[in-house]
Each structure stands twice: as structure tokens, then as C-alpha cells.
Motif scaffolding. Sequence first.
Motif, PDB file in Angstrom:
ATOM      1  N   TRP A 258       0.839  -1.205   0.000  1.00 33.54           N
ATOM      2  CA  TRP A 258       0.000   0.000   0.000  1.00 33.54           C
ATOM      3  C   TRP A 258       0.875   1.257   0.000  1.00 33.54           C
ATOM      4  CZ3 TRP A 258      -5.005   0.131  -0.997  1.00 33.54           C
ATOM      5  CH2 TRP A 258      -5.690   1.321  -0.782  1.00 33.54           C
ATOM      6  N   THR A 259       1.951   1.229   0.829  1.00 34.09           N
ATOM      7  CA  THR A 259       2.859   2.374   0.911  1.00 34.09           C
ATOM      8  C   THR A 259       3.601   2.580  -0.405  1.00 34.09           C
ATOM      9  OG1 THR A 259       3.152   1.939   3.266  1.00 34.09           O
ATOM     10  CG2 THR A 259       4.789   3.359   2.221  1.00 34.09           C
ATOM     11  N   LEU A 260       4.129   1.472  -0.980  1.00 35.64           N
ATOM     12  CA  LEU A 260       4.847   1.587  -2.249  1.00 35.64           C
ATOM     13  C   LEU A 260       3.915   1.978  -3.385  1.00 35.64           C
ATOM     14  CD1 LEU A 260       7.246  -1.481  -2.044  1.00 35.64           C
ATOM     15  CD2 LEU A 260       7.838   0.928  -1.784  1.00 35.64           C
ATOM     16  N   GLY A 261       2.653   1.576  -3.303  1.00 35.97           N
ATOM     17  CA  GLY A 261       1.690   1.918  -4.338  1.00 35.97           C
ATOM     18  C   GLY A 261       1.398   3.399  -4.415  1.00 35.97           C
ATOM     19  N   ALA A 262       1.715   4.142  -3.351  1.00 37.93           N
ATOM     20  CA  ALA A 262       1.494   5.589  -3.351  1.00 37.93           C
ATOM     21  C   ALA A 262       2.610   6.340  -4.063  1.00 37.93           C
ATOM     22  CB  ALA A 262       1.384   6.087  -1.908  1.00 37.93           C
ATOM     23  N   ARG A 263       3.728   5.689  -4.347  1.00 38.30           N
ATOM     24  CA  ARG A 263       4.845   6.358  -5.008  1.00 38.30           C
ATOM     25  C   ARG A 263       4.547   6.524  -6.498  1.00 38.30           C
ATOM     26  NH1 ARG A 263      10.424   3.899  -2.577  1.00 38.30           N
ATOM     27  NH2 ARG A 263      10.056   4.539  -0.438  1.00 38.30           N
ATOM     28  N   PRO A 264       4.760   7.707  -7.023  1.00 30.88           N
ATOM     29  CA  PRO A 264       4.455   7.953  -8.443  1.00 30.88           C
ATOM     30  C   PRO A 264       5.301   7.105  -9.395  1.00 30.88           C
ATOM     31  CG  PRO A 264       5.020  10.024  -7.319  1.00 30.88           C
ATOM     32  CD  PRO A 264       5.179   8.932  -6.335  1.00 30.88           C
ATOM     33  N   GLU A 265       6.557   6.812  -9.023  1.00 32.07           N
ATOM     34  CA  GLU A 265       7.417   6.041  -9.914  1.00 32.07           C
ATOM     35  C   GLU A 265       7.005   4.561 -10.007  1.00 32.07           C
ATOM     36  OE1 GLU A 265       9.645   6.243  -5.925  1.00 32.07           O
ATOM     37  OE2 GLU A 265       8.474   7.605  -7.154  1.00 32.07           O
ATOM     38  N   LEU A 266       6.166   4.105  -9.078  1.00 26.83           N
ATOM     39  CA  LEU A 266       5.690   2.719  -9.103  1.00 26.83           C
ATOM     40  C   LEU A 266       4.212   2.620  -9.477  1.00 26.83           C
ATOM     41  CD1 LEU A 266       7.448   1.428  -5.852  1.00 26.83           C
ATOM     42  CD2 LEU A 266       8.214   1.183  -8.219  1.00 26.83           C
ATOM     43  N   ALA A 267       3.655   3.691  -9.990  1.00 26.18           N
ATOM     44  CA  ALA A 267       2.222   3.718 -10.297  1.00 26.18           C
ATOM     45  C   ALA A 267       1.831   2.666 -11.330  1.00 26.18           C
ATOM     46  CB  ALA A 267       1.827   5.111 -10.787  1.00 26.18           C
ATOM     47  N   GLU A 268       2.734   2.360 -12.280  1.00 25.98           N
ATOM     48  CA  GLU A 268       2.392   1.401 -13.321  1.00 25.98           C
ATOM     49  C   GLU A 268       2.264  -0.030 -12.795  1.00 25.98           C
ATOM     50  OE1 GLU A 268       5.337   3.040 -13.207  1.00 25.98           O
ATOM     51  OE2 GLU A 268       6.817   1.443 -13.052  1.00 25.98           O
ATOM     52  N   LEU A 269       2.739  -0.291 -11.584  1.00 23.10           N
ATOM     53  CA  LEU A 269       2.623  -1.624 -10.998  1.00 23.10           C
ATOM     54  C   LEU A 269       1.252  -1.887 -10.378  1.00 23.10           C
ATOM     55  CD1 LEU A 269       6.131  -1.940  -9.295  1.00 23.10           C
ATOM     56  CD2 LEU A 269       5.383  -2.889 -11.482  1.00 23.10           C
ATOM     57  N   HIS A 270       0.483  -0.844 -10.117  1.00 24.29           N
ATOM     58  CA  HIS A 270      -0.861  -0.958  -9.525  1.00 24.29           C
ATOM     59  C   HIS A 270      -0.829  -1.776  -8.224  1.00 24.29           C
ATOM     60  CE1 HIS A 270      -2.379   0.763 -13.226  1.00 24.29           C
ATOM     61  NE2 HIS A 270      -1.711  -0.164 -13.898  1.00 24.29           N
ATOM     62  N   LEU A 271       0.150  -1.460  -7.366  1.00 24.73           N
ATOM     63  CA  LEU A 271       0.325  -2.223  -6.127  1.00 24.73           C
ATOM     64  C   LEU A 271      -0.877  -2.110  -5.197  1.00 24.73           C
ATOM     65  CD1 LEU A 271       4.076  -1.478  -5.423  1.00 24.73           C
ATOM     66  CD2 LEU A 271       3.080  -3.595  -6.275  1.00 24.73           C
ATOM     67  N   ARG A 272      -1.496  -0.961  -5.137  1.00 19.02           N
ATOM     68  CA  ARG A 272      -2.644  -0.801  -4.245  1.00 19.02           C
ATOM     69  C   ARG A 272      -3.830  -1.631  -4.711  1.00 19.02           C
ATOM     70  NH1 ARG A 272      -3.156   5.225  -1.653  1.00 19.02           N
ATOM     71  NH2 ARG A 272      -1.327   5.023  -0.346  1.00 19.02           N
ATOM     72  N   ALA A 273      -3.954  -1.824  -6.004  1.00 19.76           N
ATOM     73  CA  ALA A 273      -5.077  -2.618  -6.527  1.00 19.76           C
ATOM     74  C   ALA A 273      -4.933  -4.091  -6.149  1.00 19.76           C
ATOM     75  CB  ALA A 273      -5.156  -2.467  -8.043  1.00 19.76           C
ATOM     76  N   TRP A 274      -3.690  -4.552  -5.944  1.00 22.05           N
ATOM     77  CA  TRP A 274      -3.457  -5.966  -5.641  1.00 22.05           C
ATOM     78  C   TRP A 274      -3.058  -6.217  -4.191  1.00 22.05           C
ATOM     79  CZ3 TRP A 274      -5.252  -9.346  -8.878  1.00 22.05           C
ATOM     80  CH2 TRP A 274      -5.428  -8.961 -10.194  1.00 22.05           C
TER      81      TRP A 274
END
Length: 112
Positions: free
Chosen positions: A6-22
Motif C-alpha cells: 500500500w505504501t509503495l503503491g502511493a509512489r508515483p514512480e511505481l504507479a504502473e505496478l498498480h500495487l494498491r489494486a493488488w
Amino acid sequence: MIRVAWTLGARPELAELHLRAWAHMLGFRGHFSTKSRRYSTTLGALRTARADWRRAQVTAVVETEPTETTLVLSHWVFAGTGLSRAEAWLASSLEPALGTEGEPTWTPVTTS
């Protein structure tokens, strides 16, 4: 793991990974797949179709095999362990051949 995703998903450089969605799937031990009722089939129907197909494959193989039988012997008798006294004496008296104890059995060719 969920908090880190969730924390990493908030970073703009990792937005393409959609971490918060998963993130909600981390640590989930349930069924890997979900489906809506709009699907044209159910998982039970797929299992039944797969079982019928496998059954038809096995039946086709059985019908094409010859009708010969195979004798299967399933009685085992303990014969012992290790070497006999004569085999132990023979094994201890044999001298290893040259080149079998780690020495090379060939001579490398060197060019000058």
C-alpha cells in the motif's frame, strides 16, 4: 506485506505496478479465481466436462489395447544386506586401476 504494498503503491514512480489494486490479495489463502454469475458456465460444470473428457480418453486407450494379461508377482523375500564374506574379501583385495582414483586417464595435449 499489505502495508508495504500500500505504501509503495502511493509512489508515483511505481504507479504502473498498480500495487494498491493488488495489495488485498497478499496473504489470501482462498480460491485463486473469482467469477461473476454472468459467465456462461460454472466451475462445477467445467470439472464435470473435464472428468467426462478424461474418462473418454481412458476408455479409448483401453479399447485399443490387446487383451493380453501380465503376470504380476507381489511377494518379496528378504535376501540379506551387504556383501558375503567372499565378496568382502574380494573387494578389499582388489587394487584400484591407475586413473580411477582421481588421476586423469589421458594426457592433455599442449601446444607451444
